[in-house]
Design a protein around this motif. Structure first.
Motif, PDB file in Angstrom:
ATOM      1  N   VAL A  20      -4.240 -16.590   4.421  1.00 31.03           N
ATOM      2  CA  VAL A  20      -3.048 -15.736   4.571  1.00 31.03           C
ATOM      3  C   VAL A  20      -3.418 -14.445   5.281  1.00 31.03           C
ATOM      4  N   THR A  21      -2.452 -13.911   6.024  1.00 30.93           N
ATOM      5  CA  THR A  21      -2.634 -12.579   6.584  1.00 30.93           C
ATOM      6  C   THR A  21      -2.134 -11.563   5.563  1.00 30.93           C
ATOM      7  N   VAL A  22      -2.591 -10.339   5.728  1.00 29.69           N
ATOM      8  CA  VAL A  22      -2.128  -9.256   4.872  1.00 29.69           C
ATOM      9  C   VAL A  22      -0.609  -9.095   5.003  1.00 29.69           C
ATOM     10  N   GLY A  23      -0.088  -9.266   6.233  1.00 29.01           N
ATOM     11  CA  GLY A  23       1.361  -9.189   6.445  1.00 29.01           C
ATOM     12  C   GLY A  23       2.107 -10.227   5.620  1.00 29.01           C
ATOM     13  N   GLU A  24       1.575 -11.457   5.582  1.00 23.81           N
ATOM     14  CA  GLU A  24       2.210 -12.518   4.778  1.00 23.81           C
ATOM     15  C   GLU A  24       2.151 -12.195   3.291  1.00 23.81           C
ATOM     16  N   MET A  25       1.072 -11.564   2.861  1.00 23.69           N
ATOM     17  CA  MET A  25       0.966 -11.183   1.447  1.00 23.69           C
ATOM     18  C   MET A  25       2.036 -10.160   1.092  1.00 23.69           C
ATOM     19  N   ILE A  26       2.238  -9.180   1.978  1.00 24.18           N
ATOM     20  CA  ILE A  26       3.218  -8.120   1.714  1.00 24.18           C
ATOM     21  C   ILE A  26       4.637  -8.706   1.699  1.00 24.18           C
ATOM     22  N   GLU A  27       4.932  -9.609   2.653  1.00 19.10           N
ATOM     23  CA  GLU A  27       6.243 -10.263   2.677  1.00 19.10           C
ATOM     24  C   GLU A  27       6.492 -11.056   1.395  1.00 19.10           C
ATOM     25  N   ALA A  28       5.472 -11.792   0.963  1.00 21.96           N
ATOM     26  CA  ALA A  28       5.621 -12.595  -0.256  1.00 21.96           C
ATOM     27  C   ALA A  28       5.864 -11.697  -1.467  1.00 21.96           C
ATOM     28  N   LEU A  29       5.158 -10.570  -1.526  1.00 24.26           N
ATOM     29  CA  LEU A  29       5.356  -9.628  -2.638  1.00 24.26           C
ATOM     30  C   LEU A  29       6.792  -9.099  -2.631  1.00 24.26           C
ATOM     31  N   SER A  30       7.293  -8.802  -1.435  1.00 27.74           N
ATOM     32  CA  SER A  30       8.661  -8.301  -1.297  1.00 27.74           C
ATOM     33  C   SER A  30       9.665  -9.360  -1.747  1.00 27.74           C
ATOM     34  N   GLU A  31       9.430 -10.614  -1.373  1.00 24.70           N
ATOM     35  CA  GLU A  31      10.335 -11.700  -1.761  1.00 24.70           C
ATOM     36  C   GLU A  31      10.330 -11.924  -3.273  1.00 24.70           C
ATOM     37  N   VAL A  32       9.144 -11.890  -3.865  1.00 21.45           N
ATOM     38  CA  VAL A  32       9.026 -12.200  -5.295  1.00 21.45           C
ATOM     39  C   VAL A  32       9.496 -11.029  -6.151  1.00 21.45           C
ATOM     40  N   ALA A  33       9.110  -9.789  -5.776  1.00 25.90           N
ATOM     41  CA  ALA A  33       9.332  -8.636  -6.663  1.00 25.90           C
ATOM     42  C   ALA A  33      10.271  -7.592  -6.082  1.00 25.90           C
ATOM     43  N   GLY A  34      10.671  -7.766  -4.840  1.00 20.40           N
ATOM     44  CA  GLY A  34      11.599  -6.809  -4.242  1.00 20.40           C
ATOM     45  C   GLY A  34      10.915  -5.842  -3.299  1.00 20.40           C
ATOM     46  N   PRO A  35      11.696  -5.331  -2.318  1.00 17.13           N
ATOM     47  CA  PRO A  35      11.117  -4.441  -1.298  1.00 17.13           C
ATOM     48  C   PRO A  35      10.615  -3.117  -1.875  1.00 17.13           C
ATOM     49  N   ALA A  36      11.194  -2.673  -2.998  1.00 20.00           N
ATOM     50  CA  ALA A  36      10.736  -1.398  -3.577  1.00 20.00           C
ATOM     51  C   ALA A  36       9.290  -1.512  -4.053  1.00 20.00           C
ATOM     52  N   VAL A  37       8.944  -2.687  -4.575  1.00 20.78           N
ATOM     53  CA  VAL A  37       7.555  -2.905  -5.006  1.00 20.78           C
ATOM     54  C   VAL A  37       6.635  -2.928  -3.786  1.00 20.78           C
ATOM     55  N   ALA A  38       7.051  -3.691  -2.760  1.00 15.05           N
ATOM     56  CA  ALA A  38       6.211  -3.801  -1.561  1.00 15.05           C
ATOM     57  C   ALA A  38       6.056  -2.448  -0.868  1.00 15.05           C
ATOM     58  N   ALA A  39       7.045  -1.559  -1.044  1.00 15.12           N
ATOM     59  CA  ALA A  39       6.983  -0.242  -0.391  1.00 15.12           C
ATOM     60  C   ALA A  39       5.905   0.648  -1.007  1.00 15.12           C
ATOM     61  N   ARG A  40       5.355   0.247  -2.157  1.00 14.25           N
ATOM     62  CA  ARG A  40       4.266   1.034  -2.775  1.00 14.25           C
ATOM     63  C   ARG A  40       2.920   0.814  -2.075  1.00 14.25           C
ATOM     64  N   ILE A  41       2.901  -0.100  -1.100  1.00  9.46           N
ATOM     65  CA  ILE A  41       1.679  -0.314  -0.307  1.00  9.46           C
ATOM     66  C   ILE A  41       1.664   0.708   0.820  1.00  9.46           C
ATOM     67  N   ARG A  42       0.613   1.514   0.868  1.00  9.54           N
ATOM     68  CA  ARG A  42       0.524   2.612   1.832  1.00  9.54           C
ATOM     69  C   ARG A  42      -0.563   2.328   2.866  1.00  9.54           C
ATOM     70  N   PRO A  43      -0.179   2.124   4.125  1.00 10.58           N
ATOM     71  CA  PRO A  43      -1.203   1.946   5.160  1.00 10.58           C
ATOM     72  C   PRO A  43      -2.089   3.185   5.256  1.00 10.58           C
ATOM     73  N   THR A  44      -3.352   3.041   4.970  1.00  8.22           N
ATOM     74  CA  THR A  44      -4.327   4.137   5.068  1.00  8.22           C
ATOM     75  C   THR A  44      -5.582   3.537   5.688  1.00  8.22           C
ATOM     76  N   GLU A  45      -5.512   3.402   7.008  1.00  9.54           N
ATOM     77  CA  GLU A  45      -6.567   2.715   7.779  1.00  9.54           C
ATOM     78  C   GLU A  45      -7.963   3.205   7.387  1.00  9.54           C
ATOM     79  N   ASP A  46      -8.842   2.249   7.094  1.00 10.71           N
ATOM     80  CA  ASP A  46     -10.250   2.556   6.824  1.00 10.71           C
ATOM     81  C   ASP A  46     -11.077   1.702   7.779  1.00 10.71           C
TER      82      ASP A  46
END
Lengths: 327, 327
Positions: B253-279
């Motif tokens: 899986v890509t990270v993008g697919e993981m975030i989409e799946a989280l949004s589908e299962v738990a809602g976009p508000a949950v997925a919005a807690r993921i903060r891009p902080t490039e390392d």
């Protein structure tokens, strides 16, 4: 430069020591001192180039104290050739691991603790590979040992690569081709007949051929094996790259081509001393070996190679038999 | 049947012990006794199936005497999960070799000397591989570790295969995928964010995303990792064949697919807690990992696999969070 040879009493080790002793250089740099180590103290080479000091030492490198003693000598280049060969490693499991793994570990650890990071040339083996093989085995072919010896050499390769990655040694491992023509008496190795069918007929003795003529092998002369190790000693570390263990350049020949070359060089009467005496066990083992390798990395790094089987036979007659054979 | 788990205090080891304790069987055969070993004595599983006796033991397996003590317990199946993880093995070179190589060697030797030849399931790692990778890594891809941890696991694989070939153990090594969702607090592993971006938002906490969304990983849930080990324990030796170490089945899986799946299962508000902080350091490490594996051998051997990232997230909510998350 200070040169340490571990396993200096073996066939290749002794020739390597002779070559360095008479040239007085390795990779174009003068050698000031040479330490020759083996289980029993090896012989000092007959002719020593002016100014070169040679010492010998009886050492069991699997003993960490002995390994530390070798590291304390502070070599610039180490040739690690000490090994229990395949048949013995298969028959005596503990001895194989002790000599082929524990000693390599002890040596690498001793150099890590010494902080000297010498160039370490490790003699690995084609036995790290296992079938099924493609017609030509590429450099990135997976290791799949079929013997304890092969597993032990593979483990040595992974240790060497990791210690090198960490900067503890500057390692390079070379999987040497089967050596042909191996001098001396016939030995029990499954590959022994590959030398026997050249060496024995040339001295007037019949030689058994246990395999069909279409069986092929990846071979190198003793001279090229020694030059391969010397070339490895002189390579710049950055040129080698991150893949630190590679297959040495060789010549892919069939047994039939070897017999034809012997007939051309020495005459059909000599080649007629080869007696087909099929041995299914040997044939099965030899058929499980690869016929040819790509060796792209070794070519790019400028490693030497034999001209062909004819040149190998001619060199054997010239240098091992004083130019004379039994016609 | 007698079951020994070495490394039973770890995340997977503890779950494996719980699973065996509550089922009372491994591969359909009843378990009479279970020995749980780790550096510190692990906890006894909460619910023990009737008649199953569980013992715990604090043991340093790198100590040959401790390894012999474990072999003397005469297990039928051994799960060898004890390891120093990649970051620690890189930082503490000696400790990594001691735990990841010496302990594996001591264990294999103890079983060789005991003459009992148990099934030995060894947890290996994808860290045995190194780039460049094809899009899908085949089963016969060459090992090229890029870390001491990877080198140590590769050496463990070669030891396991050789001891198995000689009949001293009946070994199988599984390179487990990255475990997602790993429970508990965030850890320092470069792969930690792959669990963090699911686990933390579900409990109402922000999670950093150190890599771009196109980065892909090869993952398995904790449940499938445990079932993979149990499946390995029950396989007939002849079915496994001569290649005894294989990559475990996973989901690419890509990270993008993981975030989409989280949004589908738990809602976009949950997925919005993921903060891009490039390392860039983490991104470079993770990009050096393969995206997908062929795992033909594991498929043919009937190993289990997760349905997909959505099912993994749903199972995490159901089994790790009692069915409740912070919306």
């Amino acid at each position: 430069m200070r040169i340490l040879i571990i396993g200096a009493a073996g066939m290749i080790g002794a020739r390597l020591a002779e070559a360095i002793a008479s040239a007085g250089t390795v990779a174009g740099r003068p050698v000031a001192a040479m330490l020759l180590a083996d289980r029993a103290a090896p012989a000092v080479p007959g002719s020593l180039s002016g100014g070169l000091a040679a010492e010998t030492l009886a050492a069991d490198v699997a003993d960490p104290a002995a390994a530390r003693q070798l590291a304390a000598w502070r070599p610039d280049v180490v040739f690690h050739l000490a090994a229990v060969v395949s048949g013995e490693a298969e028959a005596d499991f503990s001895k194989g691991y002790r000599v082929n793994v524990d000693a390599t570990w002890a040596l690498l650890e001793a150099f890590r603790l010494s902080g000297t990071a010498p160039r370490l040339v490790f003699a690995s083996s084609l036995a790290v590979y296992g079938p099924p093989f493609p017609d030509v085995v590429p450099d990135d072919f997976a290791l799949l040992p079929q013997s304890s010896y092969g597993a032990q050499k593979a483990i040595g390769e992974f240790l060497l690569s990791d210690f090198t990655r960490k900067g503890f040694v500057d390692g390079i491992g070379i999987r040497l081709p089967t050596i042909v023509v191996r001098p001396g008496a016939p030995n029990a190795a499954a590959s022994g007949f590959l030398s026997g069918i050249i060496r024995e007929p040339l001295r007037g003795v019949e030689a058994p051929l246990p395999v069909p003529r279409d069986v092929a092998a990846w071979i190198a002369s003793p001279r090229i094996a020694v030059e391969t190790l010397l070339h490895a000693a002189g390579l710049q570390s950055e040129r080698i790259g991150s893949r630190r263990c590679l297959t040495g350049r060789g010549v892919s020949v069939t047994v039939g081509e070897m017999i034809e070359a012997l007939s051309e060089v020495a005459g059909p009467a000599v080649a007629a001393r080869i007696r087909p005496t099929e041995d299914p066990v040997v044939a099965r083992i030899v058929r499980s070996w690869p016929r040819a390798f790509e060796t792209a990395q070794a070519r790019e790094l400028g490693f030497p190679v034999d001209e062909g089987i004819r040149a190998i036979i001619e060199a054997h007659i010239a240098h091992e038999m004083g130019g004379r054979f039994v016609p």
